[in-house]
Design a protein around this motif. Structure first.
Motif, PDB file in Angstrom:
ATOM      1  N   TYR A 177       0.840  -1.194   0.000  1.00  0.00           N
ATOM      2  CA  TYR A 177       0.000   0.000   0.000  1.00  0.00           C
ATOM      3  C   TYR A 177       0.876   1.246   0.000  1.00  0.00           C
ATOM      4  N   PRO A 187     -13.368  -1.845   0.148  1.00  0.00           N
ATOM      5  CA  PRO A 187     -12.591  -2.677  -0.765  1.00  0.00           C
ATOM      6  C   PRO A 187     -11.081  -2.447  -0.683  1.00  0.00           C
ATOM      7  N   ILE A 223      -8.345  -5.240  -0.597  1.00  0.00           N
ATOM      8  CA  ILE A 223      -8.037  -6.047  -1.783  1.00  0.00           C
ATOM      9  C   ILE A 223      -6.740  -5.511  -2.392  1.00  0.00           C
ATOM     10  N   ARG A 224      -5.655  -6.208  -2.154  1.00  0.00           N
ATOM     11  CA  ARG A 224      -4.356  -5.696  -2.581  1.00  0.00           C
ATOM     12  C   ARG A 224      -4.225  -5.575  -4.097  1.00  0.00           C
ATOM     13  N   SER A 273      -6.142  -4.354  -6.093  1.00  0.00           N
ATOM     14  CA  SER A 273      -6.602  -3.043  -6.548  1.00  0.00           C
ATOM     15  C   SER A 273      -5.457  -2.035  -6.606  1.00  0.00           C
ATOM     16  N   GLN A 317      -2.735  -2.477  -8.025  1.00  0.00           N
ATOM     17  CA  GLN A 317      -2.160  -2.472  -9.366  1.00  0.00           C
ATOM     18  C   GLN A 317      -2.808  -1.378 -10.209  1.00  0.00           C
ATOM     19  N   GLY A 318      -4.139  -1.277 -10.119  1.00  0.00           N
ATOM     20  CA  GLY A 318      -4.824  -0.210 -10.834  1.00  0.00           C
ATOM     21  C   GLY A 318      -4.430   1.158 -10.316  1.00  0.00           C
ATOM     22  N   TRP A 319      -4.257   1.265  -8.988  1.00  0.00           N
ATOM     23  CA  TRP A 319      -3.827   2.532  -8.382  1.00  0.00           C
ATOM     24  C   TRP A 319      -2.460   2.939  -8.927  1.00  0.00           C
TER      25      TRP A 319
END
Length: 293
Positions: A115, A156, A159-160, A162, A164-166
């Motif tokens: 994160y 959500p 959910i790690r 996610s 990747q999209g960040w």
């Protein structure tokens, strides 16, 4: 019928293309890790990188680098992990390549996305030599067999994948590039502030997704926000009465020009990081923050 079929095919293709775009790995330039690490230099990088203030429970008398107090954010509480050389509770089982991947690209062993509470978006700017030195110093640290607690974040955000999209939207991994129009002192300060010291992690405001607003670099968090971090851009610092000498005094003594205390999180940064810096690096940081060459 044929048009409808082609339309559906187009939607599927666009969907796959969009998914591929968001989930394609976001990695920075390859590093040269075939360097000789030095524990003494690495222990200094531990201090310039602020590892102790985050990864040690200073208040509770916790063991050195064995895990820190929760970082409270709008998304939940993030727990700085144990980064000692213990092979189970810490990072002692990590290879140099795995360590560099985590620091530079925000992905730990097992393809586990980190994160952005961990400032990999700043550490990605570190030099290859600093990265290797830091690794050997951490591997030489005393192992502590005490695993840190898990993050306390809800759906959500838990959910790690996610992340990747960040990263695709907000993470731009790159190494520090000196400004040839500036002095070596200024560039050293720029490297420290934007790389290992990750000043922007606190002093640059973030958007609703938790990403740094790069157009507001060092402009501080909004007044009244918790936690609140003041602006440290050159114009604001000079307006508050700072020059190079008083800024270095504040960064090591904990008092601003009005004799107000720099406490809280900044107090830990001062005690566990900045007071361990060399005079030359403190001068470099002041030169950069005040934009004085």
């Amino acid at each position: 019928m044929q048009r409808r079929f082609l339309f559906l095919v187009a939607l599927v293709v666009i969907g796959f293309a969009g998914a591929a775009y968001f989930f394609w790995p976001v990695n920075g330039p390859a590093r040269n890790l075939n360097l000789t690490g030095d524990v003494v230099r690495g222990n200094y990088v531990i201090r310039t990188a602020g590892c102790v203030a985050c990864h040690t429970d200073i208040e509770g008398g916790g063991a050195y680098l064995a895990g820190g107090l929760p970082l409270k954010t709008p998304f939940g509480d993030f727990i700085p992990p144990n980064i000692t050389s213990d092979k189970q509770a810490g990072i002692g089982a990590w290879s140099l390549e795995e360590f560099s991947h985590a620091m530079s690209n925000g992905i730990s062993p097992g393809n586990k996305h980190l994160y952005p509470s961990f400032p990999f978006d700043s550490y990605t700017k570190m030099s290859d030599q600093d990265m290797v030195d830091l690794y050997v110093a951490l591997m030489a640290s005393a192992p502590v067999a005490q695993k840190a607690a898990d993050h306390s974040i809800g759906f959500p955000f838990n959910i790690r994948l996610s992340m990747q999209g960040w990263k695709r939207l907000f993470f731009h991994p790159e190494r520090f590039t000196p400004d040839i129009s500036k002095s070596g002192l200024w560039n050293r300060g720029a490297y420290l502030a934007n790389g290992p010291a990750h000043c922007g992690a606190c002093h640059t405001p973030r958007n609703i997704f938790g990403a740094a607003q790069t157009d507001q670099h060092f402009k501080g968090t909004p007044t009244g926000s918790k936690p609140f971090f003041p602006a440290i851009d050159a114009a604001t610092l000079k307006e508050r009465g700072y020059d190079a000498e008083t800024l270095v005094d504040a960064l090591t003594g904990g008092f601003d020009p009005d004799f107000d205390t720099l406490g809280g999180a900044m107090g830990e940064v001062i005690n566990e990081s900045l007071t361990h810096w060399t005079p030359e690096d403190l001068s470099a940081l002041a030169a950069y923050l005040l934009d004085e060459d």
